[in-house]
Design a protein around this motif. Structure first.
Motif, mmCIF file in Angstrom:
data_model
loop_
_atom_site.group_PDB
_atom_site.id
_atom_site.type_symbol
_atom_site.label_atom_id
_atom_site.label_comp_id
_atom_site.label_asym_id
_atom_site.label_seq_id
_atom_site.Cartn_x
_atom_site.Cartn_y
_atom_site.Cartn_z
ATOM 1 N N GLU A 71 -35.629 42.382 29.978
ATOM 2 C CA GLU A 71 -34.652 41.290 30.059
ATOM 3 C C GLU A 71 -35.354 39.952 30.251
ATOM 4 N N GLU A 72 -36.400 39.937 31.081
ATOM 5 C CA GLU A 72 -37.194 38.717 31.273
ATOM 6 C C GLU A 72 -37.895 38.343 29.973
ATOM 7 N N HIS A 73 -38.452 39.340 29.317
ATOM 8 C CA HIS A 73 -39.138 39.171 28.032
ATOM 9 C C HIS A 73 -38.225 38.473 27.007
ATOM 10 N N LEU A 74 -36.954 38.859 26.982
ATOM 11 C CA LEU A 74 -36.015 38.307 26.011
ATOM 12 C C LEU A 74 -35.599 36.873 26.336
ATOM 13 N N LYS A 75 -35.932 36.403 27.523
ATOM 14 C CA LYS A 75 -35.642 35.012 27.898
ATOM 15 C C LYS A 75 -36.631 34.032 27.265
ATOM 16 N N CYS A 76 -37.764 34.546 26.774
ATOM 17 C CA CYS A 76 -38.819 33.681 26.241
ATOM 18 C C CYS A 76 -38.351 32.986 24.962
ATOM 19 N N SER A 77 -38.697 31.727 24.850
ATOM 20 C CA SER A 77 -38.365 30.958 23.651
ATOM 21 C C SER A 77 -39.585 30.754 22.756
ATOM 22 N N GLU A 78 -40.725 31.328 23.150
ATOM 23 C CA GLU A 78 -41.958 31.201 22.372
ATOM 24 C C GLU A 78 -42.633 32.554 22.285
ATOM 25 N N PHE A 79 -43.545 32.685 21.339
ATOM 26 C CA PHE A 79 -44.254 33.944 21.125
ATOM 27 C C PHE A 79 -45.705 33.803 21.584
ATOM 28 N N PRO A 80 -46.334 34.902 22.029
ATOM 29 C CA PRO A 80 -45.715 36.206 22.208
ATOM 30 C C PRO A 80 -44.792 36.226 23.422
ATOM 31 N N ARG A 81 -43.685 36.921 23.304
ATOM 32 C CA ARG A 81 -42.771 37.074 24.425
ATOM 33 C C ARG A 81 -43.365 38.058 25.429
ATOM 34 N N VAL A 82 -43.300 37.687 26.711
ATOM 35 C CA VAL A 82 -43.781 38.583 27.773
ATOM 36 C C VAL A 82 -42.864 38.437 28.978
ATOM 37 N N GLY A 83 -42.451 39.566 29.537
ATOM 38 C CA GLY A 83 -41.648 39.566 30.755
ATOM 39 C C GLY A 83 -42.290 40.454 31.795
ATOM 40 N N ALA A 84 -42.091 40.128 33.070
ATOM 41 C CA ALA A 84 -42.708 40.903 34.148
ATOM 42 C C ALA A 84 -41.745 41.036 35.322
ATOM 43 N N ALA A 85 -41.913 42.128 36.052
ATOM 44 C CA ALA A 85 -41.145 42.355 37.276
ATOM 45 C C ALA A 85 -42.052 43.048 38.276
ATOM 46 N N ILE A 86 -41.895 42.713 39.555
ATOM 47 C CA ILE A 86 -42.675 43.350 40.625
ATOM 48 C C ILE A 86 -41.708 43.995 41.600
ATOM 49 N N ALA A 87 -42.014 45.228 41.992
ATOM 50 C CA ALA A 87 -41.150 45.970 42.900
ATOM 51 C C ALA A 87 -41.993 46.754 43.901
ATOM 52 N N LYS A 88 -41.361 47.150 44.989
ATOM 53 C CA LYS A 88 -42.016 48.021 45.974
ATOM 54 C C LYS A 88 -40.966 48.983 46.505
ATOM 55 N N ASN A 89 -41.285 50.263 46.420
ATOM 56 C CA ASN A 89 -40.346 51.300 46.867
ATOM 57 C C ASN A 89 -38.973 51.149 46.209
ATOM 58 N N GLY A 90 -38.980 50.744 44.946
ATOM 59 C CA GLY A 90 -37.739 50.622 44.203
ATOM 60 C C GLY A 90 -36.974 49.332 44.438
ATOM 61 N N LYS A 91 -37.471 48.473 45.288
ATOM 62 C CA LYS A 91 -36.814 47.202 45.566
ATOM 63 C C LYS A 91 -37.437 46.098 44.710
ATOM 64 N N LEU A 92 -36.629 45.392 43.958
ATOM 65 C CA LEU A 92 -37.122 44.306 43.108
ATOM 66 C C LEU A 92 -37.523 43.119 43.978
ATOM 67 N N LEU A 93 -38.770 42.663 43.822
ATOM 68 C CA LEU A 93 -39.287 41.552 44.620
ATOM 69 C C LEU A 93 -39.318 40.229 43.852
ATOM 70 N N SER A 94 -39.699 40.280 42.574
ATOM 71 C CA SER A 94 -39.773 39.045 41.790
ATOM 72 C C SER A 94 -39.817 39.368 40.311
ATOM 73 N N THR A 95 -39.549 38.344 39.502
ATOM 74 C CA THR A 95 -39.636 38.468 38.045
ATOM 75 C C THR A 95 -40.323 37.220 37.490
ATOM 76 N N GLY A 96 -40.701 37.285 36.229
ATOM 77 C CA GLY A 96 -41.292 36.131 35.565
ATOM 78 C C GLY A 96 -41.296 36.343 34.073
ATOM 79 N N HIS A 97 -41.278 35.255 33.310
ATOM 80 C CA HIS A 97 -41.409 35.375 31.856
ATOM 81 C C HIS A 97 -42.224 34.211 31.323
#
Length: 266
Positions: free
Chosen positions: A14-40
Motif C-alpha cells: 500500500e505504501e509502495h502504491l503511494k509513490c509518484s515516481e519510479f522505482p516505487r518502493v514501500g516499507a513497513a516496520i513491525a514488532k511482535n505483529g504491531k505496526l510501528l512505522s511506514t515509509g515510501h
C-alpha cells in the motif's frame, strides 16, 4: 492491533502504491505483529523508503523489529557516497528480520543487498509469490523486466546465467520473439545475444537502427551474436512474421543498456 506477516506485506505494498515516481518502493516496520512505522519513496525527497520508516523510530523500538520492504535494500556503490546504504543502515539499527518483495534487477545491486543482510546474521525472507508478481508489475516504469513491447531502451542485469526477454510486437499484438542476453564480459567489452537457432544476424556496418532500411539484406544467420558497444543485430526466428532490431548501447560490470525496435516482415 496485531498484524500477520501477510498483512504487513500488504501494508508495505500500500505504501509502495503511494509513490509518484519510479522505482516505487514501500516499507513497513513491525514488532511482535504491531505496526510501528511506514515509509515510501518520495515521502521525503531523495530518501529511500526503508530509511524513512527507520528514521521515524527510536533505537529501542527498532531493536529486534521486522522490516518489510517491496524492493531489495540498496548497497554502497562507491566509497564517497554522501549517504550510507539502506542495507548498512538496517544492520546498524538492530533490525532482526527483513522481508523483501523483489530483488533489484539493477545488476550492480541484484542480490547484493540480500547478501549483505544475510552476512550480518539478519533473517531474510520474501513476500509470497502473488504479491511478488504484483510488485514486479508496479515497481518499475517499464513493468515486468522480462517483457518488452514495440520499441524502446532498457537497462537489464546479465548475471550468472543471464536474462531471458520476450519482445512483443505491441501491447495489442501478441506476436513475440524470445531473446537471451548471456555471457557478459565487461573486461572484453562484449555480451552474447541469442535466440532460436538461426535467428540472429549481425547488421554489419549499421550504426543506428535507422540505418537498417531492409533487415533482410544481412547474411550469415547464427544462434547468437557476440555484441560490442554500438553493434546492431537482427533477430527473426524462421516462423516469425516480424523481426527485432537490437542495438547494444552500453556495457557495465553487471548489466547492459540496449535499444530495440520491431519491424514488420515486408
Amino acid at each position: 492491533m496485531t498484524y500477520s506477516p501477510t498483512d504487513l506485506m500488504k501494508i508495505a505494498v500500500e505504501e509502495h502504491l503511494k509513490c509518484s515516481e519510479f522505482p516505487r518502493v514501500g516499507a513497513a516496520i513491525a514488532k511482535n505483529g504491531k505496526l510501528l512505522s511506514t515509509g515510501h519513496r518520495g515521502e521525503a525527497k531523495g530518501v529511500h523508503a526503508e530509511r524513512i520508516a527507520i528514521q521515524k523510530l527510536g533505537r529501542d523500538e527498532l531493536e529486534g523489529s521486522t522490516l518489510y520492504t517491496t524492493l531489495e535494500p540498496c548497497v554502497e556503490l562507491h566509497n564517497d557516497q554522501a549517504v550510507g546504504s539502506c542495507a548498512d543502515l538496517i544492520v546498524s539499527v538492530g533490525i532482526k528480520d527483513v522481508f523483501i518483495g523483489v530483488l533489484d534487477p539493477n545488476g550492480t545491486i541484484y542480490s547484493q543487498g540480500f547478501k549483505k543482510l544475510v552476512e550480518n546474521s539478519i533473517s531474510v525472507k520474501f513476500f509470497n509469490r502473488k504479491l511478488r508478481a504484483a510488485i514486479e508489475q508496479e515497481t518499475f516504469d517499464f513493468g515486468e523486466v522480462h517483457v518488452v513491447y514495440g520499441s524502446g531502451k532498457r537497462r537489464v542485469p546479465v548475471v550468472q546465467s543471464g536474462i531471458d526477454i520476450t519482445v512483443y510486437f505491441s501491447k495489442t499484438d501478441t506476436r513475440s520473439i524470445p531473446l537471451s542476453w548471456t555471457t557478459l564480459q565487461p573486461v572484453h567489452g562484449c555480451v552474447d545475444l541469442s535466440s532460436q537457432i538461426g535467428a540472429v544476424k549481425v547488421a554489419a556496418g549499421a550504426r543506428m537502427l535507422s540505418d537498417v532500411t531492409d533487415p533482410a539484406v544481412f547474411r550469415f544467420p547464427s544462434h547468437f551474436a557476440r555484441m560490442k558497444k554500438g553493434m546492431i543485430s537482427v533477430v527473426q526466428p524462421a516462423d516469425a512474421t516480424f523481426c527485432v532490431l537490437v542495438r547494444l548501447i552500453e556495457l557495465y560490470e553487471n548489466d547492459i543498456l540496449f535499444q530495440w525496435e520491431v519491424r514488420n516482415d515486408p
